[in-house]
Design an enzyme around this catalytic site. Structure first.
Site, PDB file in Angstrom:
ATOM      1  N   SER A 110      -2.642  -0.608   1.051  1.00 33.52           N
ATOM      2  CA  SER A 110      -1.867   0.573   1.385  1.00 33.52           C
ATOM      3  C   SER A 110      -2.198   1.026   2.813  1.00 33.52           C
ATOM      4  CB  SER A 110      -2.206   1.666   0.381  1.00 33.52           C
ATOM      5  OG  SER A 110      -1.443   2.781   0.685  1.00 33.52           O
ATOM      6  N   GLY A 111      -1.162   1.235   3.608  1.00 32.10           N
ATOM      7  CA  GLY A 111      -1.378   1.699   4.979  1.00 32.10           C
ATOM      8  C   GLY A 111      -1.556   0.578   5.976  1.00 32.10           C
ATOM      9  N   THR A 115       5.468  -1.692   4.849  1.00 32.45           N
ATOM     10  CA  THR A 115       6.818  -1.123   4.861  1.00 32.45           C
ATOM     11  C   THR A 115       7.409  -1.172   6.265  1.00 32.45           C
ATOM     12  OG1 THR A 115       6.117   0.275   3.066  1.00 32.45           O
ATOM     13  CG2 THR A 115       8.156   0.881   4.155  1.00 32.45           C
ATOM     14  N   ASN A 160      -2.350   6.676   3.582  1.00 39.53           N
ATOM     15  CA  ASN A 160      -1.109   6.501   4.328  1.00 39.53           C
ATOM     16  C   ASN A 160      -0.237   7.733   4.083  1.00 39.53           C
ATOM     17  OD1 ASN A 160       1.337   5.714   5.372  1.00 39.53           O
ATOM     18  ND2 ASN A 160       1.421   3.742   4.297  1.00 39.53           N
ATOM     19  N   SER A 163       3.108   6.508   2.070  1.00 42.42           N
ATOM     20  CA  SER A 163       2.751   5.351   1.260  1.00 42.42           C
ATOM     21  C   SER A 163       3.839   5.071   0.217  1.00 42.42           C
ATOM     22  CB  SER A 163       1.421   5.640   0.569  1.00 42.42           C
ATOM     23  OG  SER A 163       1.065   4.552  -0.225  1.00 42.42           O
ATOM     24  N   SER A 164       4.253   3.815   0.143  1.00 45.82           N
ATOM     25  CA  SER A 164       5.255   3.469  -0.876  1.00 45.82           C
ATOM     26  C   SER A 164       4.536   3.441  -2.223  1.00 45.82           C
ATOM     27  CB  SER A 164       5.850   2.094  -0.608  1.00 45.82           C
ATOM     28  OG  SER A 164       5.929   1.851   0.751  1.00 45.82           O
ATOM     29  N   GLY A 390      -0.570  -4.109  -2.014  1.00 46.61           N
ATOM     30  CA  GLY A 390      -1.584  -5.156  -1.940  1.00 46.61           C
ATOM     31  C   GLY A 390      -2.700  -4.907  -2.920  1.00 46.61           C
ATOM     32  N   GLU A 392      -5.813  -3.646  -4.743  1.00 45.16           N
ATOM     33  CA  GLU A 392      -6.416  -2.310  -4.713  1.00 45.16           C
ATOM     34  C   GLU A 392      -7.767  -2.344  -5.395  1.00 45.16           C
ATOM     35  OE1 GLU A 392      -3.667   0.603  -6.200  1.00 45.16           O
ATOM     36  OE2 GLU A 392      -2.475   0.541  -4.354  1.00 45.16           O
TER      37      GLU A 392
HETATM   38  N1  LIG Z   1       3.923  -2.150  13.728  1.00 47.49           N
HETATM   39  C1  LIG Z   1       3.534  -0.880  13.714  1.00 47.49           C
HETATM   40  N2  LIG Z   1       3.560  -0.185  14.855  1.00 47.49           N
HETATM   41  C2  LIG Z   1       3.188   1.090  14.865  1.00 47.49           C
HETATM   42  N3  LIG Z   1       2.742   1.770  13.810  1.00 47.49           N
HETATM   43  C3  LIG Z   1       2.678   1.132  12.633  1.00 47.49           C
HETATM   44  C4  LIG Z   1       3.091  -0.227  12.538  1.00 47.49           C
HETATM   45  N4  LIG Z   1       2.905  -0.589  11.266  1.00 47.49           N
HETATM   46  C5  LIG Z   1       2.437   0.487  10.612  1.00 47.49           C
HETATM   47  N5  LIG Z   1       2.293   1.527  11.419  1.00 47.49           N
HETATM   48  C6  LIG Z   1       1.784   2.873  11.083  1.00 47.49           C
HETATM   49  O1  LIG Z   1       1.063   2.802   9.898  1.00 47.49           O
HETATM   50  C7  LIG Z   1       1.628   3.664   8.910  1.00 47.49           C
HETATM   51  C8  LIG Z   1       1.566   2.996   7.538  1.00 47.49           C
HETATM   52  O2  LIG Z   1       2.442   1.906   7.491  1.00 47.49           O
HETATM   53  P1  LIG Z   1       3.201   1.468   6.163  1.00 47.49           P
HETATM   54  O3  LIG Z   1       4.099   0.380   6.551  1.00 47.49           O
HETATM   55  O4  LIG Z   1       3.804   2.641   5.503  1.00 47.49           O
HETATM   56  O5  LIG Z   1       2.039   0.927   5.301  1.00 47.49           O
HETATM   57  P2  LIG Z   1       2.129   0.264   3.873  1.00 47.49           P
HETATM   58  O6  LIG Z   1       3.564   0.144   3.542  1.00 47.49           O
HETATM   59  O7  LIG Z   1       1.463  -1.033   4.038  1.00 47.49           O
HETATM   60  O8  LIG Z   1       1.411   1.169   3.001  1.00 47.49           O
HETATM   61  C9  LIG Z   1       3.032   3.899   9.327  1.00 47.49           C
HETATM   62  O9  LIG Z   1       3.476   5.168   8.884  1.00 47.49           O
HETATM   63  C10 LIG Z   1       2.910   3.851  10.829  1.00 47.49           C
HETATM   64  O10 LIG Z   1       2.474   5.094  11.317  1.00 47.49           O
HETATM   65 MG   LIG Z   2       4.552   0.878   2.045  1.00 49.54          MG
END
Ligand SMILES: Nc1ncnc2c1ncn2[C@@H]1O[C@H](COP(=O)(O)OP(=O)(O)O)[C@@H](O)[C@H]1O
Ligand SMILES: [Mg+2]
Length: 1078
Positions: A110-111, A115, A160, A163-164, A390, A392
């Site tokens: 997560s984070g 996404t 996050n 977070s999804s 992923g 956990e």
């Molecule tokens: N390629 C990227 N460039 C800039 N910031 C990113 C990038 N990927 C993730 N982030 C930052 O990290 C945060 C968490 O990403 P997210 O995709 O929501 O994580 P996950 O889906 O893996 O939990 C996003 O809200 C964003 O602020």
């Molecule tokens: Mg996500």
């Protein structure tokens, strides 16, 4: 502008190594160091072969611009530095061009950026695929499904902010051209427990906060909500506001996205009503009420909230109230109704809320699918994007973590299978001998969990279905029995004595050695969560709602469709959906994005080695590299390989004129690499060790430097030579021009000299000719003249006998005579009048008569004057004589004279003989009276005037009284010596008397008269004729007179106007008498 084709490679300007496969030596440490080095240089992407590792930068990087999209578009995977776009491009192109369905698997905790990565992939594909109004609408709908799902499925967690809380798999469908047609979304295991309870520092799903912040007052009122978060038990308060997140604005974004995706207004409204109902459910509270049978029964504390929910959803309030108080168990035609205690009531309430929400979420996904589904039935190409939670590993891991980790095990499984399969297939395709690769296969762990007979999930289901008391402990016991011997299962209570003394493992837990690490699960709650029980009374109550959406969410509540079979458990549902997913993925070409979180603080620039190390381990990235390197670490198609290294061998440099493979073979033989280091595939060269590749790169680099020097050398030589040639050419041009110029000048000079000389010669020649001609002409003229004269002489000589010798003179004289005659005859006719004052005289006809003409005029004038004079009588003659005399005396001397010219001299103004008054006077005078006139005599004493009669006779001058005619003075003319007068325009005159004469006793007389000129003239004439002496007439403005004894000066002064035009006389003193003349 046509883009210049520049052949680049991943290997150019690498920071660390862009592909972990090339890492040398390969160890966990060097792996992390490489990642860190790249991360510090903002290179967040690194490859393991075709897998992309993405390290979350937690800041926006300028690497996703439209220009970058263009950079990566249609480029080979290894051509540019590692990027998620390279992977997206590769996937999209092999989908479009090779007709291979693709899936993009994004994993990470997560984070870690899963996404975001999935969105980047989607946006890249949207940017590069076809264009057009229809296609754009499809793209827009696909992209806009994200905000909707994120609002309902994402929440702020400690890891996050966005977070999804569900797994998502999205199939994007394309037509044969690669234009998007639509999509299908599948969701996995929404974390619905979050609806009723959130861990510390986390929030409920975004939509609740967005609704309360962003809805208009009107909407809130319709939903019977209040804006205040604290009014709702389901909303955690400590972190209701998230930094940098504007819930109200996001609400508008979501509403807009819903509209774009195709939600009708009433649908969106219904969705919000369900959300409101869930929020309000949390506010229903229960209190215990004792019943007769001694059992506690729950009662709703405040029915107001319930009432509003019922209004909102159209449920009969009593039905819902009953559903919260009773539970009906049906078994084989039997219905048993039991009351619920307070705890059960709360359980029922929360279960309802969770169910309502998760079913709403599934409904939303379905609704979106309906909108975005492809409209055609033609065969579609599919690109799947999997964004799933992923691995956990928390302090307290429960059923959810178990399920999630199971899913990850399955993904790892598929990864291994597909990667190895790919690798193997490639070797076969390339005709390379396959060597066995040693790696950990996690199939055994998957089996531990999912085995249908003795897998953990099967055990759990069995427990849940078993009659009798079922608790989490009985479940653990069962596990201990069945799985005790399994290598990857650990439990204190298992029969296996290995863990009896392991104090790190509590009794209520079991531990699984996942491929990514050991995870300890608390068994508490497993049974309940797996059962996912919603009392039938509640689902029936929901079905009875008049709210169509809620009714549709609970189809099992329909009593007509009553199904006594238990609904499938959560575990088995999930297992089934994972199995479907795996099946789906297996048919596709996988592309991996492995997301790594660099720190726990959501902060940029921080790289926590331990944290990354942990992720690398459980993601099995090192294994990934090893698998990739097991056979050959590096492979490359022959053409680019030859292109890149051809300068290392004389035969291949600069051009190889044969098949690329033969070229590479020659090249490698030349370089004398050990034979086991490389193999020749059908289309690719395989290099076993990265060392060899690096050596190649080194050689290339050195060779490039040499080449650069060579190129430089040649270029410098070429430059100098071209410069020299240019100068030489210029010099020739200049010289040519100069020569031309100087020749031109010289020529001009010669030409002008020649012209001068020529002109001189011509001039000389011409003058000579002219001279000759002139001479000739003169000669001719002379001849002519001589001839003429001669001829004349001859003729004259000839004719002389016919003429008298002086005929010319005669003719001349005759002619002259004729002219004079004619002149006189004409003059006769033109004569002017005889008046002496006529000035006319005819013009002169001939110049030679000029003097004659003038003389004639004079003579004529004299003649006509004489003629005029001859007319005069004697009397008139006298008058004119007198006038002439006056003129001689006074003309130009006395100012009075001109006025006298026109006056005839009368002499006797007074007719004494006729006036009887003067009879006596007349009688006294015997002589002829020349003047008789009245004058003013000036008194000698005072200058006053008195009238006197002035008489002049031949011999005397007499003065008589004007009135009486009595003679007062008589002066003989001989006694008059002088007459004085002024030169001015006055009539004063003095008569000076001879001194000693009788008349002179009183002194000289001073008169004034109107006829002074006449009187003075006559006096003068008379005196002259009598005494033969000229009377002295003095004209002066100042003269002396003798008054008795005194000599008085008479002075004439001009300009006294006082007395008008009459002159005045004034005696100033005994010496001066002033006469003022006007
Ligand atoms: N390629 C990227 N460039 C800039 N910031 C990113 C990038 N990927 C993730 N982030 C930052 O990290 C945060 C968490 O990403 P997210 O995709 O929501 O994580 P996950 O889906 O893996 O939990 C996003 O809200 C964003 O602020
Ligand atoms: Mg996500």
């Amino acid at each position: 502008m046509a883009k210049m084709e520049v052949k680049t490679s991943l290997l150019d300007n690498m920071i660390g190594v862009g592909d972990m496969v090339l890492l040398e030596p390969l160890s966990e440490e060097s792996f992390i160091d490489n990642l860190k080095k790249r991360f510090d240089h903002s290179e967040i992407y690194t490859y393991i072969g075709s897998v992309v590792i993405s390290v979350n930068p937690y800041r926006s990087l300028p690497i996703y611009s439209p220009e970058k999209v263009e950079d990566y578009r249609n480029r080979n995977f290894y051509e540019l530095s590692p990027h998620i776009f390279a992977l997206s491009d590769e996937a999209y192109r092999s989908l479009r061009d090779q007709d291979k369905d693709q899936c993009i698997l994004i994993t990470g905790e997560s984070g870690a950026g899963k996404t975001e990565a999935s969105k980047l992939v989607m946006s890249y594909v949207a940017a590069v695929c076809g264009k057009g109004a229809e296609v754009n609408q499809v793209k827009e709908q696909l992209l806009q499904s994200n905000p909707v799902l994120e609002a309902f499925g994402n929440a702020k967690t400690v890891r996050n902010d966005n977070s999804s809380r569900f797994g998502k798999y999205m199939d994007i469908e394309f037509d044969f051209k690669g234009d998007p047609l639509g999509g299908v979304i599948s969701n996995y295991l929404l974390e619905k427990s979050r609806v009723v309870k959130q861990p510390r520092g986390e929030r409920n799903f975004h939509i609740f906060y967005q609704l309360l912040s962003g809805a208009s007052e009107d909407l809130l009122q319709k939903l019977r909500l209040e804006r205040d978060f604290s009014r709702y038990n389901y909303l955690s308060l400590d972190s209701a506001k998230v930094n940098g997140v504007d819930d109200a604005a996001n609400f508008r974004t979501v509403r807009n996205a819903m509209q774009i995706v195709g939600f009708m207004d009433h649908e969106a409204q219904s969705v919000l009503e369900v959300i409101a109902a869930v929020l309000k459910l949390g506010n229903i509270e229960f209190k215990p009420e004792s019943r007769v049978n001694g059992l506690d029964e729950s009662k709703i504390k405040d029915k107001n909230e319930l009432k509003e929910i019922c209004e909102l959803t159209g449920i009969d309030q009593s039905v819902l109230e009953r559903a919260f108080s009773f539970r009906t168990v049906e078994a084989k035609q039997e219905k048993v109704s039991t009351t619920l205690n307070v705890a059960q009531a709360y359980y029922a309430r929360d279960a309802l809320a969770k169910n309502l929400y998760s079913r709403l979420f599934s409904w939303l996904v379905n609704r979106i699918n309906e909108s975005i589904k492809a409209q055609t039935k033609v065969r579609k190409k599919v690109m799947g994007v999997l964004d799933i939670y992923g691995f956990e590993i928390f302090e307290d891991n429960s059923f959810e973590q178990f399920i999630i980790n199971y899913c990850n095990e399955k993904l790892q499984q598929i990864f291994i299978e597909l990667t190895l399969k790919e690798e193997q297939e490639e070797y076969i395709r390339e005709d390379i001998e396959w060597t066995h690769i040693d790696y950990f296969n996690n199939a055994v762990i998957c089996d531990l969990i999912e085995n249908n007979t003795n897998g953990i999930l099967a055990m759990l289901d069995e427990e849940c279905l078993r009659p009798g008391t079922v608790t989490d402990d009985t479940f653990l016991e069962k596990l201990n029995q069945v799985c005790a011997t399994h290598q990857h299962f650990e439990s204190r209570m298992s029969k296996c004595s290995r863990f009896l003394n392991d104090t790190s493992l509590p009794h209520s837990c079991f531990r699984i050695q996942h491929y990514a690490g050991k995870v300890m699960y608390q068994v508490e709650g497993f049974v309940d969560k797996n059962n996912d029980l919603l009392y039938r009374d509640l689902s029936q109550a929901m079905w009875k709602a008049s709210h169509s959406l809620i009714k549709a969410l609970f189809p099992e509540g329909n009593p007509a469709k009553i199904n006594l079979k238990r609904p499938p458990t959560a575990g088995s549902q999930f297992k089934a959906s994972v199995a479907t997913l795996m099946k789906n993925l297996q048919t596709k070409n996988p592309n991996y994005i492995r997301c790594i979180k660099p720190n726990d603080k959501k902060a940029a620039h921080i790289f926590n080695d331990a944290l990354v190390c942990h992720q690398i381990r459980y993601l099995g990235l090192l294994e990934n590299v090893r698998v990739r390197r097991a056979g050959y670490a590096f492979r490359q198609a022959y053409e680019p390989c030859l292109e890149r290294y051809k300068m290392l061998c004389k035969q291949t440099w600069p051009h190889w004129k044969g098949p690329a493979r033969a070229g590479v073979e020659v090249l490698f033989n030349e370089l004398e690499f050990p034979v086991e280091e490389y193999s020749f595939g059908r289309s690719k060269i395989f290099i076993r060790n990265p060392r060899t590749l690096f050596k190649l790169e080194d050689l290339r680099k050195r060779r490039l430097e040499d080449l650069a020097t060579l190129i430089q050398k040649i270029f410098r030589g070429w430059k100098c030579r071209t410069h020299f040639l240019l100068m030489k050419k210029s010099q020739i041009v200049i010289a040519a021009w100069y020569r031309r110029y100087s020749q031109q000048k010289k020529y001009q000079q010669i030409k002008s000299s020649a012209i001068v000389i020529q002109s001189f010669i011509r001039g000389w020649k011409a003058r000579k000719i002219l001279r000759e001609l002139k001479h000739e002409k003169r000669c001719q003229e002379a001849v002519t003249t001589i001839a003429a004269f001669w001829h004349g002489t001859q003729v004259r000589r000839e004719y002389r006998k016919f003429f008298r010798a002086n005929a010319g003179k005669k003719i001349y004289e005759f002619t002259l005579q004729r002219i004079v005659q004619k002149y006189f005859l004409e003059m006769k006719n033109k004569m002017p009048s005889l008046s002496p004052i006529d000035k006319n005289w005819p013009a002169r006809p001939y110049l030679f008569l000029d003097s004659t003409h003038k003389e004639l005029k004079r003579i004529f004038h004299l003649w006509r004057c004489k003629k005029y004079r001859d007319q005069f009588t004697d009397q008139r003659k006298l008058i004119y004589e007198e006038k002439l005399e006056a003129s001689e005396l006074f003309k130009d001397k006395k100012a009075l004279y001109p006025s006298s010219v026109g006056q005839p001299f009368q002499g006797a103004y007074l007719e004494i003989s006729k006036d009887p008054k003067y009879k006596k006077l007349k009688d006294a005078i015997e002589e002829k009276i020349i003047i008789a006139e009245v004058v003013n005599k000036v008194n000698r004493a005072n200058g006053k005037c008195a009238s006197r009669i002035f008489l002049l006779t031949n011999n005397n001058l007499l003065l008589a009284d004007q009135k009486s005619g009595h003679i007062k003075s008589e002066v003989p003319l001989g006694d008059v010596t002088k007459v004085s007068m002024s030169s001015q325009n006055d009539g004063f005159f003095a008569v000076h008397l001879k001194e000693g004469s009788g008349a002179a006793s009183k002194g000289d007389f001073l008169f004034s008269s109107d006829h002074l000129i006449e009187m003075a003239t006559k006096l003068y004439r008379t005196t002259l004729s009598q005494t033969k002496q000229k009377l002295n007439i003095e004209i002066s403005d100042e003269f002396l007179v003798q008054f008795r004894q005194d000599k008085v000066c008479v002075k004439f002064i001009q300009g006294n106007q006082k007395n008008g035009s009459v002159p005045t006389c004034k005696r100033k003193n005994n010496r001066l008498l002033e006469v003022a003349v006007p």
